[in-house]
Design a protein around this motif. Sequence first.
Motif, PDB file in Angstrom:
ATOM      1  N   ARG A 141      33.873  31.170  36.418  1.00 47.46           N
ATOM      2  CA  ARG A 141      32.640  30.429  36.711  1.00 47.46           C
ATOM      3  C   ARG A 141      31.602  31.424  37.187  1.00 47.46           C
ATOM      4  O   ARG A 141      31.950  32.358  37.931  1.00 47.46           O
ATOM      5  CB  ARG A 141      32.961  29.430  37.830  1.00 47.46           C
ATOM      6  CG  ARG A 141      31.899  28.416  38.162  1.00 47.46           C
ATOM      7  CD  ARG A 141      32.491  27.236  38.954  1.00 47.46           C
ATOM      8  NE  ARG A 141      33.181  27.624  40.169  1.00 47.46           N
ATOM      9  CZ  ARG A 141      32.781  27.306  41.412  1.00 47.46           C
ATOM     10  NH1 ARG A 141      31.672  26.619  41.598  1.00 47.46           N
ATOM     11  NH2 ARG A 141      33.477  27.671  42.465  1.00 47.46           N
ATOM     12  N   VAL A 142      30.361  31.245  36.762  1.00 48.90           N
ATOM     13  CA  VAL A 142      29.289  32.126  37.242  1.00 48.90           C
ATOM     14  C   VAL A 142      28.369  31.310  38.147  1.00 48.90           C
ATOM     15  O   VAL A 142      27.812  30.308  37.726  1.00 48.90           O
ATOM     16  CB  VAL A 142      28.481  32.725  36.065  1.00 48.90           C
ATOM     17  CG1 VAL A 142      27.321  33.566  36.583  1.00 48.90           C
ATOM     18  CG2 VAL A 142      29.371  33.555  35.157  1.00 48.90           C
ATOM     19  N   LEU A 143      28.252  31.759  39.389  1.00 50.30           N
ATOM     20  CA  LEU A 143      27.384  31.030  40.326  1.00 50.30           C
ATOM     21  C   LEU A 143      25.989  31.632  40.362  1.00 50.30           C
ATOM     22  O   LEU A 143      25.025  30.985  40.735  1.00 50.30           O
ATOM     23  CB  LEU A 143      27.978  31.055  41.743  1.00 50.30           C
ATOM     24  CG  LEU A 143      29.192  30.162  41.981  1.00 50.30           C
ATOM     25  CD1 LEU A 143      30.473  30.799  41.448  1.00 50.30           C
ATOM     26  CD2 LEU A 143      29.354  29.871  43.458  1.00 50.30           C
ATOM     27  N   ARG A 144      25.889  32.900  40.034  1.00 51.59           N
ATOM     28  CA  ARG A 144      24.581  33.555  39.925  1.00 51.59           C
ATOM     29  C   ARG A 144      24.705  34.657  38.865  1.00 51.59           C
ATOM     30  O   ARG A 144      25.726  35.325  38.792  1.00 51.59           O
ATOM     31  CB  ARG A 144      24.141  34.166  41.240  1.00 51.59           C
ATOM     32  CG  ARG A 144      22.845  34.987  41.084  1.00 51.59           C
ATOM     33  CD  ARG A 144      22.571  35.850  42.279  1.00 51.59           C
ATOM     34  NE  ARG A 144      21.819  35.139  43.289  1.00 51.59           N
ATOM     35  CZ  ARG A 144      21.361  35.710  44.408  1.00 51.59           C
ATOM     36  NH1 ARG A 144      21.591  37.000  44.646  1.00 51.59           N
ATOM     37  NH2 ARG A 144      20.689  35.019  45.281  1.00 51.59           N
TER      38      ARG A 144
ATOM     39  N   LYS B 171      45.006  43.755  43.250  1.00 59.76           N
ATOM     40  CA  LYS B 171      46.042  43.846  42.215  1.00 59.76           C
ATOM     41  C   LYS B 171      45.869  42.651  41.280  1.00 59.76           C
ATOM     42  O   LYS B 171      45.148  41.682  41.623  1.00 59.76           O
ATOM     43  CB  LYS B 171      47.432  43.892  42.828  1.00 59.76           C
ATOM     44  CG  LYS B 171      47.824  42.729  43.703  1.00 59.76           C
ATOM     45  CD  LYS B 171      49.235  42.948  44.224  1.00 59.76           C
ATOM     46  CE  LYS B 171      49.750  41.769  45.021  1.00 59.76           C
ATOM     47  NZ  LYS B 171      49.158  41.596  46.327  1.00 59.76           N
ATOM     48  N   ALA B 172      46.523  42.718  40.121  1.00 64.62           N
ATOM     49  CA  ALA B 172      46.404  41.637  39.140  1.00 64.62           C
ATOM     50  C   ALA B 172      46.800  40.325  39.796  1.00 64.62           C
ATOM     51  O   ALA B 172      47.801  40.249  40.523  1.00 64.62           O
ATOM     52  CB  ALA B 172      47.295  41.929  37.936  1.00 64.62           C
ATOM     53  N   GLY B 173      45.985  39.303  39.542  1.00 72.23           N
ATOM     54  CA  GLY B 173      46.268  37.985  40.120  1.00 72.23           C
ATOM     55  C   GLY B 173      45.399  37.672  41.324  1.00 72.23           C
ATOM     56  O   GLY B 173      45.209  36.505  41.659  1.00 72.23           O
ATOM     57  N   ASN B 174      44.861  38.697  41.990  1.00 72.58           N
ATOM     58  CA  ASN B 174      43.951  38.433  43.123  1.00 72.58           C
ATOM     59  C   ASN B 174      42.713  37.704  42.588  1.00 72.58           C
ATOM     60  O   ASN B 174      42.226  38.011  41.495  1.00 72.58           O
ATOM     61  CB  ASN B 174      43.527  39.738  43.806  1.00 72.58           C
ATOM     62  CG  ASN B 174      44.637  40.364  44.636  1.00 72.58           C
ATOM     63  OD1 ASN B 174      44.673  41.568  44.845  1.00 72.58           O
ATOM     64  ND2 ASN B 174      45.561  39.561  45.100  1.00 72.58           N
ATOM     65  N   HIS B 175      42.236  36.770  43.352  1.00 68.68           N
ATOM     66  CA  HIS B 175      41.150  35.927  42.846  1.00 68.68           C
ATOM     67  C   HIS B 175      40.228  35.502  43.980  1.00 68.68           C
ATOM     68  O   HIS B 175      40.551  35.728  45.155  1.00 68.68           O
ATOM     69  CB  HIS B 175      41.734  34.687  42.172  1.00 68.68           C
ATOM     70  CG  HIS B 175      42.651  33.922  43.079  1.00 68.68           C
ATOM     71  ND1 HIS B 175      42.217  32.968  43.948  1.00 68.68           N
ATOM     72  CD2 HIS B 175      43.992  34.025  43.277  1.00 68.68           C
ATOM     73  CE1 HIS B 175      43.236  32.503  44.649  1.00 68.68           C
ATOM     74  NE2 HIS B 175      44.339  33.124  44.261  1.00 68.68           N
ATOM     75  N   GLY B 176      39.138  34.854  43.601  1.00 68.10           N
ATOM     76  CA  GLY B 176      38.205  34.350  44.610  1.00 68.10           C
ATOM     77  C   GLY B 176      36.777  34.652  44.224  1.00 68.10           C
ATOM     78  O   GLY B 176      36.495  35.075  43.090  1.00 68.10           O
TER      79      GLY B 176
ATOM     80  N   VAL C  79      30.478  35.440  41.036  1.00 70.49           N
ATOM     81  CA  VAL C  79      31.389  34.788  40.086  1.00 70.49           C
ATOM     82  C   VAL C  79      32.672  34.343  40.783  1.00 70.49           C
ATOM     83  O   VAL C  79      33.067  34.901  41.812  1.00 70.49           O
ATOM     84  CB  VAL C  79      31.762  35.740  38.917  1.00 70.49           C
ATOM     85  CG1 VAL C  79      30.525  36.246  38.202  1.00 70.49           C
ATOM     86  CG2 VAL C  79      32.635  36.896  39.385  1.00 70.49           C
ATOM     87  N   ASP C  80      33.285  33.326  40.175  1.00 70.76           N
ATOM     88  CA  ASP C  80      34.654  32.949  40.567  1.00 70.76           C
ATOM     89  C   ASP C  80      35.544  33.709  39.585  1.00 70.76           C
ATOM     90  O   ASP C  80      35.555  33.421  38.381  1.00 70.76           O
ATOM     91  CB  ASP C  80      34.792  31.429  40.403  1.00 70.76           C
ATOM     92  CG  ASP C  80      36.199  30.948  40.709  1.00 70.76           C
ATOM     93  OD1 ASP C  80      37.076  31.796  40.991  1.00 70.76           O
ATOM     94  OD2 ASP C  80      36.428  29.723  40.640  1.00 70.76           O
ATOM     95  N   GLY C  81      36.227  34.726  40.079  1.00 71.49           N
ATOM     96  CA  GLY C  81      36.945  35.606  39.158  1.00 71.49           C
ATOM     97  C   GLY C  81      38.380  35.860  39.563  1.00 71.49           C
ATOM     98  O   GLY C  81      38.809  35.531  40.676  1.00 71.49           O
ATOM     99  N   GLU C  82      39.113  36.457  38.601  1.00 65.60           N
ATOM    100  CA  GLU C  82      40.508  36.830  38.875  1.00 65.60           C
ATOM    101  C   GLU C  82      40.754  38.220  38.299  1.00 65.60           C
ATOM    102  O   GLU C  82      40.315  38.526  37.181  1.00 65.60           O
ATOM    103  CB  GLU C  82      41.453  35.828  38.228  1.00 65.60           C
ATOM    104  CG  GLU C  82      42.914  36.175  38.489  1.00 65.60           C
ATOM    105  CD  GLU C  82      43.883  35.146  37.899  1.00 65.60           C
ATOM    106  OE1 GLU C  82      43.511  33.959  37.814  1.00 65.60           O
ATOM    107  OE2 GLU C  82      44.992  35.544  37.519  1.00 65.60           O
ATOM    108  N   VAL C  83      41.440  39.051  39.045  1.00 64.00           N
ATOM    109  CA  VAL C  83      41.749  40.403  38.565  1.00 64.00           C
ATOM    110  C   VAL C  83      42.826  40.287  37.494  1.00 64.00           C
ATOM    111  O   VAL C  83      43.909  39.729  37.752  1.00 64.00           O
ATOM    112  CB  VAL C  83      42.256  41.298  39.724  1.00 64.00           C
ATOM    113  CG1 VAL C  83      42.621  42.682  39.205  1.00 64.00           C
ATOM    114  CG2 VAL C  83      41.218  41.393  40.828  1.00 64.00           C
TER     115      VAL C  83
END
Lengths: 584, 117
Positions: B60-63, B82-87, B19-23
């Motif tokens: 976004r879900v890639l798989r 921490k909150a805000g980290n993403h990728g 997934v493309d996610g964010e904490v």
Amino acid sequence: MPVRINDSKLATLYSKLEKQRQTNPNVKIGQDQVLAILSEVGDRSGWSSSKVLTALKKPGTTFDQQVALAKKGMTAAEKKDLAAILDNGTVPLDPSARKLLESVLDRGTPPPPPPSTNGLNITGDQKNGLAGVTKAGATIEAINISAAPGGRLHMDDTMVVGKADASGKFDLAKLTGEQAMREGDQIRMRARYADGTTSDWVTIKAHGIEAKDSRNAVVALFRIGLTDAGNGKVSVANINEGRQVSEPGARLQFTNSRTNEKTIVTIGDDGSFPKDCKLNGKPGDSFSVAATDGVNNTTFATAVGNVTVPGGTPGNVDLIPDPALHKDELNADGTPKYSKQRFTGPLFVNGANFEDVQQGQLGDCYFPAGTAAVAKANPEFITNAVKDNGDGTYTITFKQKDWATGKMKDVPIKVDGDLWARPYGGPLYGRSANSGDPKTMELWFPLVEKAYAQWKGSYNAIGNGGMASDVMEALTGHEGNDMYISGGNKDAAWAQIKKSVDSHLPVAAGTYGEDKEAMYTNTGVYADHAYSIVGYEQTGAEKYVVLRNPWGESEPAGNGPNDGIFKLKLDDFAKLYQNVMYTN
Amino acid sequence: MAKPPEPIEEVLPNAQWVVDGEVVEVLSTGAEPPKKDAPPTATSVGRKVASQKVKLKVKRVLRGEKLAEIVVEKPEAGYSLKAGNHGPFLIDSSRTILGRYGPDSWSFERIEKALKG
């Protein structure tokens, strides 16, 4: 050095075991063999050795009874012989046999802390720290002499860990940081009284802290000095007397890489070698060093590293066995998870370039970062050090400071092209950027890494962290240095970077690794990591440091192609990096 | 840790979600793992920090099955969130984040290429 046994029967018995081991390396001293040894020791109690053996083996005979039987007939000379078998023997002992021999020699389970002769008694275990009784108001000083050999402490460099109350009791006294107590550690302590006098030293073995003792004896390889003593002998000395080589009682096995002869040396109470300690060897010989604290690494399977005897003829060096895998790549039974493959590509493609270097799956970032920094500064350091012998072997000549003369000396290591490889192709550890194919991969960097692992003992010996400055020193012969960066000396760091780059000398930098990991996430810079510094830029008042990730990729966004090369403003550099490493 | 990220080809088969996610929140933090014996300025020592339980907002879900939010475990590793980290987050069936450096292990480009196989 063969183990020296004076009692003729014991000597015959032991010699037989040694011969068996020459044809079968799995031969060990197990329960049957140790009882046979003890039967020869117990035979002066008025019984023949066969009668003693029958009694020792009799069903129902307890461990304590076996110990008592052996001790009853043991002479002082036989006691020495048993100690020689235990400490210097070439036939390994299984743990139960070792325990039995140690008990016969009264070395078995560590005795309870000795009662103090001068006012300091330790009570209980160390689950919650040190506790005990001394004079009212005394301060308690301690040093962890199991942890200390890795640092710069003398055995008297204690820290204050507590204070006795009005009744003389103290508790919860803890050593901190690198001195923090772990199970089985030896803690040396004393009380300091109000009038400035002190109690006698008391040394205890910490227990109750963890389920098991997992810290093996730490060895300060850099304090081991070998010198040619003539007549095929090499003297072994602590070149920094006052500081420890290892913890008292640790046993160090020296294996001569030329002759494969193994010699075990026991560290004395001062953390140093016995007086007049000698090995069989000659100038140029390299010794692999392995250590045990009696609990960990008792078979000396894991080496700490190598030490060499100054002198000899560089180049006339023997090909020695390939360095073993890192422990992460071994199965539970110690067999390798990977196999080796012969790489036959060119040694250099267009010379040695810093961008050739790519770190593999090994925790040695400091090595590729330091090596790439050297290649960037002056590729001739590399091309001069790495030679193709034309017979499928290569000699890599490192530099090492000779402790006796203070001058740099050559340490030639001969390797072949066999590298640990992934099942689907490509080397497991360091590789080159041009290819992972065995026929075409540029060889210089993987071979330099292999030779460094060979020199230091194994891939495990180099794969658990280190300093890029040590690598740069080993490749250039220029002394390595380390400058700590703090807010106050950002400009000094910048000046050093400029000086090194302009002088064509290698320079590298390391990030923080302890408790600051959160600072790095999403920055493109990684914690606990070393980077080559490959240049600097100045645009008006703005200063930039140009760095390279030894992975050959992964960098902050906005730095062009993902090749690991990026620049950081000096302010950001000083925030993310804790030190600059360079050579004089 | 400072070893390179594992080869994506070795990790991807274990990823139930990519997934493309964010904490959005760190829910809890585990006990600190034991410290390593090494000089403070040595690198590649393999130092690790405590595990964390974090809530991710999924962009976004890639798989894997579609989701908008997921609570996952960051294991003891050489990175911290921490909150805000993403990728890109690769997550296994036990909802543990894969990859030595979590969202900094591989680029989206590398992952998408590997997903196409």
